[in-house]
Design a protein around this motif. Sequence first.
Motif, PDB file in Angstrom:
ATOM      1  N   ILE A 103       0.831  -1.210   0.000  1.00  0.00           N
ATOM      2  CA  ILE A 103       0.000   0.000   0.000  1.00  0.00           C
ATOM      3  C   ILE A 103       0.862   1.255   0.000  1.00  0.00           C
ATOM      4  O   ILE A 103       0.609   2.205  -0.746  1.00  0.00           O
ATOM      5  CB  ILE A 103      -0.945   0.018   1.223  1.00  0.00           C
ATOM      6  CG1 ILE A 103      -2.020  -1.067   1.092  1.00  0.00           C
ATOM      7  CG2 ILE A 103      -1.607   1.377   1.380  1.00  0.00           C
ATOM      8  CD1 ILE A 103      -2.962  -1.154   2.291  1.00  0.00           C
ATOM      9  N   ALA A 104       1.893   1.263   0.840  1.00  0.00           N
ATOM     10  CA  ALA A 104       2.655   2.481   1.133  1.00  0.00           C
ATOM     11  C   ALA A 104       3.100   3.288  -0.087  1.00  0.00           C
ATOM     12  O   ALA A 104       2.790   4.480  -0.192  1.00  0.00           O
ATOM     13  CB  ALA A 104       3.860   2.141   2.012  1.00  0.00           C
ATOM     14  N   PRO A 105       3.846   2.705  -1.051  1.00  0.00           N
ATOM     15  CA  PRO A 105       4.381   3.550  -2.123  1.00  0.00           C
ATOM     16  C   PRO A 105       3.331   4.101  -3.073  1.00  0.00           C
ATOM     17  O   PRO A 105       3.597   5.063  -3.798  1.00  0.00           O
ATOM     18  CB  PRO A 105       5.341   2.610  -2.866  1.00  0.00           C
ATOM     19  CG  PRO A 105       4.837   1.246  -2.574  1.00  0.00           C
ATOM     20  CD  PRO A 105       4.274   1.308  -1.190  1.00  0.00           C
ATOM     21  N   TYR A 106       2.143   3.524  -3.044  1.00  0.00           N
ATOM     22  CA  TYR A 106       1.116   3.898  -4.011  1.00  0.00           C
ATOM     23  C   TYR A 106       0.155   4.965  -3.492  1.00  0.00           C
ATOM     24  O   TYR A 106      -0.566   5.573  -4.289  1.00  0.00           O
ATOM     25  CB  TYR A 106       0.338   2.646  -4.438  1.00  0.00           C
ATOM     26  CG  TYR A 106       1.265   1.520  -4.801  1.00  0.00           C
ATOM     27  CD1 TYR A 106       2.135   1.647  -5.894  1.00  0.00           C
ATOM     28  CD2 TYR A 106       1.341   0.364  -4.041  1.00  0.00           C
ATOM     29  CE1 TYR A 106       3.036   0.640  -6.204  1.00  0.00           C
ATOM     30  CE2 TYR A 106       2.230  -0.652  -4.356  1.00  0.00           C
ATOM     31  CZ  TYR A 106       3.081  -0.505  -5.437  1.00  0.00           C
ATOM     32  OH  TYR A 106       3.979  -1.494  -5.737  1.00  0.00           O
ATOM     33  N   VAL A 107       0.156   5.191  -2.182  1.00  0.00           N
ATOM     34  CA  VAL A 107      -0.794   6.169  -1.626  1.00  0.00           C
ATOM     35  C   VAL A 107      -0.147   7.268  -0.781  1.00  0.00           C
ATOM     36  O   VAL A 107      -0.700   8.361  -0.669  1.00  0.00           O
ATOM     37  CB  VAL A 107      -1.888   5.471  -0.781  1.00  0.00           C
ATOM     38  CG1 VAL A 107      -2.638   4.451  -1.611  1.00  0.00           C
ATOM     39  CG2 VAL A 107      -1.300   4.829   0.467  1.00  0.00           C
ATOM     40  N   LEU A 108       1.001   6.981  -0.163  1.00  0.00           N
ATOM     41  CA  LEU A 108       1.577   7.964   0.759  1.00  0.00           C
ATOM     42  C   LEU A 108       1.827   9.332   0.119  1.00  0.00           C
ATOM     43  O   LEU A 108       1.585  10.359   0.754  1.00  0.00           O
ATOM     44  CB  LEU A 108       2.865   7.418   1.383  1.00  0.00           C
ATOM     45  CG  LEU A 108       2.689   6.238   2.353  1.00  0.00           C
ATOM     46  CD1 LEU A 108       4.028   5.851   2.957  1.00  0.00           C
ATOM     47  CD2 LEU A 108       1.679   6.563   3.448  1.00  0.00           C
ATOM     48  N   PRO A 109       2.332   9.389  -1.139  1.00  0.00           N
ATOM     49  CA  PRO A 109       2.557  10.721  -1.732  1.00  0.00           C
ATOM     50  C   PRO A 109       1.290  11.573  -1.842  1.00  0.00           C
ATOM     51  O   PRO A 109       1.374  12.807  -1.893  1.00  0.00           O
ATOM     52  CB  PRO A 109       3.116  10.392  -3.123  1.00  0.00           C
ATOM     53  CG  PRO A 109       3.749   9.044  -2.969  1.00  0.00           C
ATOM     54  CD  PRO A 109       2.838   8.320  -2.011  1.00  0.00           C
TER      55      PRO A 109
END
Length: 308
Positions: free
Chosen positions: A107-113
Amino acid sequence: MPSLNDISLRQLEYLVAVADLLGFRRAAERCHVSQPALSAQIQQLEDVLGVKLFERDKRRVMLTPAGAELVARARKVLTEAGDILSAASRLSDPFAGPLNLGVIPTIAPYVLPEIIPALVKQYPRLQIRLREDKTEVLVRDLEEGRLDAALLALVPEVGDVEHAIISEDPFVVAAPPGHPLEKKEQVQFRDLDEENVLLLEDGHCFRGQALALCTRIGAREVDFRATSLTTLAQMVMSGAGGITLLPALSVPIENRLGQLVVRPFSDPSPSRTIALVWRPGFPRADALRALAGTLRSVWPGNKTATKR
């Protein structure tokens, strides 16, 4: 018999740090104290309790059986103490102060930005501290108070948590150019019968979900385990002998060069449920529910669905 006045929370913090790291020097670094000071506090705690907590020599540090039991209890005490601080923060401003948030790697790299700037704008006094790790680690840290909440997929391994659903994330099939699936607009389960499928390594909840689906539809896992979705996508692009399953959330990044054939499943499409989770009784639960509402409003997949 020792009294509560003989034991401090700081000593319990030192005890847990040594148990976690199995080293006095590293524990002292984590706690931002000198090693002699930490060692002296552990020795004092052993004297007060009348039990030996650690076996130690020049080569290693090990928990004694008594130490293991007392460390488990110390963790609970520190978690409750942390919740007292959180409750005090909630009474003044539930959206102020630190929030320790875990996120799984799929999940992290796809939503955090996208979501972090939105949260900072909505809650300017909230200090979000991020941790990326696998579901098992995040759930354990949640239970032991090292995390306040986590963004992950709801799977049985998550256990007894409270949660707010953020999004449904459909699975898609990714194949190399020229694959027969390129001719299809949607994939049916029978289309993948006896297909070779590349999956993530053990420990990723997405692996368990994808493997269960492959077993059900007759696809075969190849002898390769990827550490990330990026590796899976790159292996499929290279024509390394298989297709893979990806969460739709990852496709804009993993197929940004358009080198994968990506096809959705026909209805009912398999998917994962993404949620914000926290331990039962967490004193800032109302704030987390409000934060979940903000997440739903800016979540990439939700915005795409809204546009449709």
